[in-house]
Design a protein around this motif. Structure first.
Motif, short mmCIF file in Angstrom:
data_model
loop_
_atom_site.label_atom_id
_atom_site.label_comp_id
_atom_site.label_asym_id
_atom_site.label_seq_id
_atom_site.Cartn_x
_atom_site.Cartn_y
_atom_site.Cartn_z
N LEU A 93 3.91 -17.58 -4.32
CA LEU A 93 3.13 -16.37 -4.02
C LEU A 93 2.92 -16.20 -2.52
O LEU A 93 2.94 -15.08 -2.00
CB LEU A 93 1.79 -16.41 -4.76
CG LEU A 93 1.88 -16.38 -6.29
CD1 LEU A 93 0.48 -16.49 -6.90
CD2 LEU A 93 2.57 -15.10 -6.77
N GLY A 94 2.73 -17.33 -1.82
CA GLY A 94 2.58 -17.25 -0.37
C GLY A 94 3.84 -16.74 0.30
O GLY A 94 3.78 -15.91 1.23
N ARG A 95 5.00 -17.22 -0.15
CA ARG A 95 6.26 -16.74 0.43
C ARG A 95 6.48 -15.27 0.13
O ARG A 95 6.96 -14.52 0.98
CB ARG A 95 7.42 -17.58 -0.10
CG ARG A 95 7.46 -18.98 0.48
CD ARG A 95 8.68 -19.78 0.01
NE ARG A 95 8.56 -20.20 -1.37
CZ ARG A 95 9.46 -20.96 -1.99
NH1 ARG A 95 10.53 -21.37 -1.34
NH2 ARG A 95 9.29 -21.32 -3.25
N ALA A 96 6.12 -14.85 -1.08
CA ALA A 96 6.26 -13.43 -1.42
C ALA A 96 5.38 -12.57 -0.51
O ALA A 96 5.82 -11.53 0.00
CB ALA A 96 5.87 -13.21 -2.89
N GLY A 97 4.14 -13.01 -0.27
CA GLY A 97 3.25 -12.24 0.58
C GLY A 97 3.75 -12.14 2.01
O GLY A 97 3.70 -11.05 2.63
N LEU A 98 4.28 -13.24 2.55
CA LEU A 98 4.80 -13.20 3.92
C LEU A 98 6.00 -12.27 4.03
O LEU A 98 6.12 -11.51 5.01
CB LEU A 98 5.19 -14.62 4.36
CG LEU A 98 4.04 -15.57 4.70
CD1 LEU A 98 4.56 -16.98 4.93
CD2 LEU A 98 3.28 -15.08 5.93
N LEU A 99 6.89 -12.32 3.06
CA LEU A 99 8.07 -11.47 3.12
C LEU A 99 7.71 -9.99 2.96
O LEU A 99 8.34 -9.12 3.56
CB LEU A 99 9.07 -11.88 2.03
CG LEU A 99 9.79 -13.21 2.27
CD1 LEU A 99 10.65 -13.58 1.08
CD2 LEU A 99 10.65 -13.15 3.54
N LEU A 100 6.69 -9.70 2.15
CA LEU A 100 6.28 -8.30 1.97
C LEU A 100 5.66 -7.73 3.25
O LEU A 100 5.67 -6.51 3.45
CB LEU A 100 5.28 -8.19 0.81
CG LEU A 100 5.88 -8.31 -0.59
CD1 LEU A 100 4.77 -8.34 -1.64
CD2 LEU A 100 6.85 -7.16 -0.88
N LEU A 101 5.12 -8.61 4.11
CA LEU A 101 4.57 -8.12 5.38
C LEU A 101 5.65 -7.49 6.26
O LEU A 101 5.36 -6.57 7.02
CB LEU A 101 3.93 -9.28 6.14
CG LEU A 101 2.52 -9.71 5.74
CD1 LEU A 101 2.11 -10.92 6.55
CD2 LEU A 101 1.54 -8.55 5.96
N ASP A 185 13.66 -10.27 -2.37
CA ASP A 185 13.37 -11.71 -2.35
C ASP A 185 11.92 -11.97 -2.72
O ASP A 185 11.60 -12.92 -3.44
CB ASP A 185 13.69 -12.29 -0.97
CG ASP A 185 13.72 -13.82 -1.00
OD1 ASP A 185 13.73 -14.39 -2.11
OD2 ASP A 185 13.76 -14.43 0.07
N ALA A 186 11.01 -11.14 -2.21
CA ALA A 186 9.60 -11.30 -2.57
C ALA A 186 9.40 -11.18 -4.08
O ALA A 186 8.63 -11.94 -4.68
CB ALA A 186 8.76 -10.25 -1.84
N VAL A 187 10.13 -10.26 -4.69
CA VAL A 187 10.02 -10.09 -6.15
C VAL A 187 10.51 -11.35 -6.87
O VAL A 187 9.93 -11.76 -7.88
CB VAL A 187 10.82 -8.85 -6.60
CG1 VAL A 187 10.94 -8.80 -8.14
CG2 VAL A 187 10.15 -7.58 -6.09
N THR A 188 11.57 -11.98 -6.35
CA THR A 188 12.06 -13.20 -7.00
C THR A 188 11.03 -14.32 -6.93
O THR A 188 10.89 -15.11 -7.86
CB THR A 188 13.39 -13.69 -6.38
OG1 THR A 188 13.18 -14.10 -5.03
CG2 THR A 188 14.45 -12.61 -6.45
#
Length: 415
Positions: A93-101, A185-188
């Motif tokens: 979830l942390g990686r998804a949040g960073l990529l969505l930024l 990638d964030a979705v994955t």
């Protein structure tokens, strides 16, 4: 190996177990997402922000640095933390949040290279946490006789992601632009967290009296174990020379063999398909010749075909070299990963994984720098000869160890 009913189960039988199926699904979608980012992040830096060669080097370093800095301390801490699955979900979830930024800041006109470096470093740090926790969760989820079979399935997904991931990533960048391709990638990562959250698994916790995964004790354990020590030194030797090779390969085939970028992509794709074949065959090979000889075979089959590269005068030998070498990589990774898990006490799995990542990632930039220096000093083709022949020295560590006669997975011991 003993031909028991347990060992006769084919790989798809593991996928009929909901906990393992969800674990494997989480790994699969995450691996595909990673391949999208491998392409989209550099393209974003170049096309949207105008990064030059130096900035691209900084971006690569920012993504890799956490492996060197955090792998060992993270492994020591994770071994003492009883809820590995929660850590993996938080990392996803942390990686998804960073990529969505990234697309949000790009859309608002606030995205800079400094922010991109920070995102690369942050996602790399969370990836380290995910990977060191993964080894302990794997041992809690998979029964010992199924280690090779389960590793074959996970590495098969990895090989398939190498085949399809860059193509999907390129299409997404073409259609939606690089910033918004990162949303995929964030979705994955969100999907991976969803699969992990639905797993029913009883995680084995270290005994209250256990020495645990302290950094110093974990390093001592690896260095005192003849099996783990041989794998660590053998793969590190191979990686050193392989990254000498990697630093020069693209330069050699494009400037001296005049291979076009499109054809180079097809050659790389042949390697990915070879990896998929290797993942399918690894379990059968280990069963037929033994896990130790299978590991030795991987240590040879991976680097040996690359000798064809400095011999090549056209793309034909390059296809063969990439295909067979990738097959060897999968055989090596599956056998070595299974042996490492079996030979390591559960309460030390994360710190042993962290120590291995620290050494293996630490040796890579050294090999790349040596490759550049050798290529500039003695020429690219002679440097490739040193890299390809030298990589075979890694197998010496394995041959002169108990692995040479090891038929079945080793018994866990204190080295």
């Amino acid at each position: 190996m003993t031909d028991t009913l347990q060992e006769r189960r084919d790989p798809p039988a593991l996928l009929r177990r909901p906990p393992f199926r969800r674990y494997w699904s989480a790994q699969t979608v995450s691996l595909f997402g990673d391949q999208i980012t491998v392409l989209a992040m550099p393209l974003l830096a170049v096309l949207a922000i105008g990064a030059g060669p130096a900035e691209m080097g900084y971006l690569t370093a920012a993504a890799l640095a956490p492996n060197l800095v955090f792998s060992l301390p993270a492994g020591a801490w994770v071994d003492r933390y009883p809820y590995k699955r929660r850590l993996m979900i938080a990392a996803d979830l942390g990686r998804a949040g960073l990529l969505l930024l990234v697309p949000i800041l790009w859309w608002s006109g606030s995205l800079t290279l400094t922010i991109l470096y920070a995102v690369a470093f942050g996602t790399g740090t969370l990836s380290v946490l995910f990977e060191v926790a993964h080894s302990s969760l794997f041992a809690s989820l998979v029964e010992r006789p199924d280690y090779v079979r389960a590793n074959s399935l996970v590495n098969g997904s990895r090989a398939m992601s190498y085949v399809a991931g860059p193509s999907v990533g390129g299409l997404l960048v073409q259609v939606f632009t690089a910033p918004f391709a990162l949303i995929a990638d964030a979705v994955t990562f969100v999907a991976s967290a969803g699969f992990l959250s639905r797993m029913a698994v009883t995680e084995r916790r270290p005994p209250a009296t256990a020495e645990g995964g302290g950094m110093a004790s974990g390093m001592r354990f690896v260095l005192r174990s003849p099996v783990l020590r041989a794998i660590l030194f053998g793969t590190s030797t191979l990686n050193l020379f392989n990254y000498i090779f990697a630093a020069l390969f693209v330069l050699y085939v494009t400037t001296q063999l005049h291979v076009s970028p499109g054809l180079l992509g097809l050659i790389t794709g042949a390697g990915a398909i070879g990896g998929l074949v290797g993942a399918v065959l690894a379990e059968r090979i280990a069963r037929r010749i033994g896990i130790g000889p299978a590991l030795i075979a991987g240590m040879v089959v991976f680097p040996a075909p690359l000798i064809l590269v400095p011999l090549a005068t056209g793309p034909g030998l390059l296809f063969v070299a990439e295909f067979v070498a990738a097959l060897g990589v999968m055989l090596l990774d599956i056998a070595a990963g299974s042996v490492q898990t079996a030979a390591t006490p559960h309460e030390r799995l994360s710190v042993v994984s962290g120590f291995k990542r620290t050494v293996n990632y630490g040796i890579r930039p050294i090999g790349a720098v040596l490759g550049g220096a050798l290529g500039a000093t003695i020429g690219v083709r002679p440097a490739l000869w040193i890299a390809t022949v030298g990589a075979l020295l890694g197998v010496v560590w394995i041959v002169f160890s108990p692995l040479r006669r090891m038929r079945e997975l080793p018994v866990t011991s204190e080295g």
